[in-house]
Design a protein around this motif. Structure first.
Motif, mmCIF file in Angstrom:
data_model
loop_
_atom_site.group_PDB
_atom_site.id
_atom_site.type_symbol
_atom_site.label_atom_id
_atom_site.label_comp_id
_atom_site.label_asym_id
_atom_site.label_seq_id
_atom_site.Cartn_x
_atom_site.Cartn_y
_atom_site.Cartn_z
ATOM 1 N N PRO A 251 7.682 5.144 -2.245
ATOM 2 C CA PRO A 251 7.719 3.708 -1.950
ATOM 3 C C PRO A 251 8.805 3.387 -0.939
ATOM 4 C CG PRO A 251 7.511 4.093 -4.312
ATOM 5 C CD PRO A 251 7.775 5.429 -3.693
ATOM 6 N N GLN A 278 3.376 4.552 1.955
ATOM 7 C CA GLN A 278 3.620 3.549 0.921
ATOM 8 C C GLN A 278 4.667 2.525 1.371
ATOM 9 O OE1 GLN A 278 3.704 7.068 -2.288
ATOM 10 N NE2 GLN A 278 3.912 5.081 -3.267
ATOM 11 N N ASP A 305 12.424 -4.504 -5.381
ATOM 12 C CA ASP A 305 10.972 -4.290 -5.353
ATOM 13 C C ASP A 305 10.638 -2.801 -5.294
ATOM 14 O OD1 ASP A 305 10.528 -6.989 -5.443
ATOM 15 O OD2 ASP A 305 10.020 -7.204 -3.317
ATOM 16 N N GLU A 309 8.765 -0.462 -8.068
ATOM 17 C CA GLU A 309 7.541 0.254 -7.696
ATOM 18 C C GLU A 309 7.646 1.743 -7.984
ATOM 19 O OE1 GLU A 309 4.697 0.805 -3.720
ATOM 20 O OE2 GLU A 309 6.424 -0.542 -3.699
#
Length: 325
Positions: A251, A278, A305, A309
């Motif tokens: 991520p 990602q 965030d 994730e």
């Protein structure tokens, strides 16, 4: 007569430069601890919550670790993470002898050693700014098991034209090196700090505390050499990293300002976000290069965030770095 006056002027410039350098060193002593690593002493500033997810903050070229705690981002992020901010080789209080290579690969190796010394066994989130984003990308490619996520702020990611500057070759010429680093460093450093600082913070004004800090560190001989070496080798290293971006399955958040004059978003952040499998792109229409100063809340949101994730791994990473891929 003229030669004598010139020699006297150069000698006076050298004395004043040495005295001012010592003054700056007393004004900005190491704020963190200095780790005794195999590759050399390395200064690391730590903060935040010790039991929170580890976030490694990697500063840019001609930057220092102190840039993070002096910026508004540090306190804003402290409640969400264990903060680890090393001075990269040749910068701040991490020395690199003039002539010693300072490359992305050297930075990756040193960062792995820092994490080992701090006994950080769980995967970390790497927050890299500018040149620091290139280090974060290279580290993720080499040690994917040690990376939980990436937050890349105003990244330098592609070998675009103009990336290498002619000034980076000046330290390779002995006479010019002496003139630059021992005589003219104070006035040139002040001019560069205003010019580069103005470009970095545009369209925002330069914060006085940032300007004072950069005047203190960027006018050190070792940091001038480190900056020049990085700039001479960065384009070639980015060319080698670029084909692997699509393989970084982690991520990521890529943050950029529409007014960035140092690493324009259309040349770096936008194509990088498209290449990373990602990644999410965050483009700020009112932002420039120094988003950790001007948009700290947005950087914090990107960090939280990405952490959400990418759940923490149940298997600790080995203390000994894994072999290169």
């Amino acid at each position: 007569m003229r030669r004598g006056l010139l020699a006297a002027g150069l000698a006076l410039g050298a004395v004043v430069t040495a005295l001012r350098t010592r003054h700056h060193e007393r004004r900005y002593p190491p704020r963190g601890r200095v780790l005794a690593l195999a590759d050399g002493p390395t200064h690391v500033i730590e903060g935040g919550a010790g039991d929170a997810p580890p976030v490694v903050l990697i500063h840019g070229s001609d930057g220092v670790a102190l840039d993070w705690p002096v910026s508004p981002l540090w306190d804003a992020l402290a409640g969400h993470a264990r903060l680890i901010a090393p001075d990269r080789p040749g910068h701040g209080h991490t020395p690199a002898r003039p002539g010693t290579p300072v490359t992305v690969e050297v930075n990756v190796r040193r960062l792995a050693a820092v994490l080992d010394a701090l006994e950080v066994r769980q995967p970390v989130l790497l927050l890299g700014h500018s040149y620091g984003a290139a280090v974060a990308l290279a580290f993720a490619a080499q040690f994917p098991e040690r990376v939980r996520g990436l937050v890349l702020v105003s990244p330098t990611a592609y070998p675009v034209p103009g990336l290498t500057r002619p000034l980076a070759y000046v330290p390779l010429v002995p006479v010019l090196e002496t003139l630059l680093t021992r005589v003219l460093l104070l006035p040139l450093g002040r001019a560069v700090a205003w010019l580069e600082g103005g470009r970095a913070f545009h369209p925002a004004p330069i914060p006085p505390e940032w300007h004072a800090m950069m005047l203190a560190f960027s006018r050190r001989r070792g940091q001038v050499h480190a900056l020049a070496w990085e700039n001479r080798t960065l384009a070639q290293e980015l060319g080698g990293l670029e084909p692997g971006y699509s393989e970084l399955h982690v991520p990521a958040a890529v943050l950029a300002g529409a007014h960035d004059r140092l690493t324009p978003a259309e040349s770096h952040a936008v194509p990088l976000a498209a290449a990373l499998p990602q990644a999410r792109l965050h483009l700020f229409p009112d932002g420039g290069h120094q988003l950790h100063w001007t948009h700290p809340a947005e950087v914090v949101r990107a960090v939280t965030d990405v952490l959400a994730e990418a759940p923490a791994s149940a298997t600790p990473a080995p203390l000994v770095p894994a072999p290169r891929r």
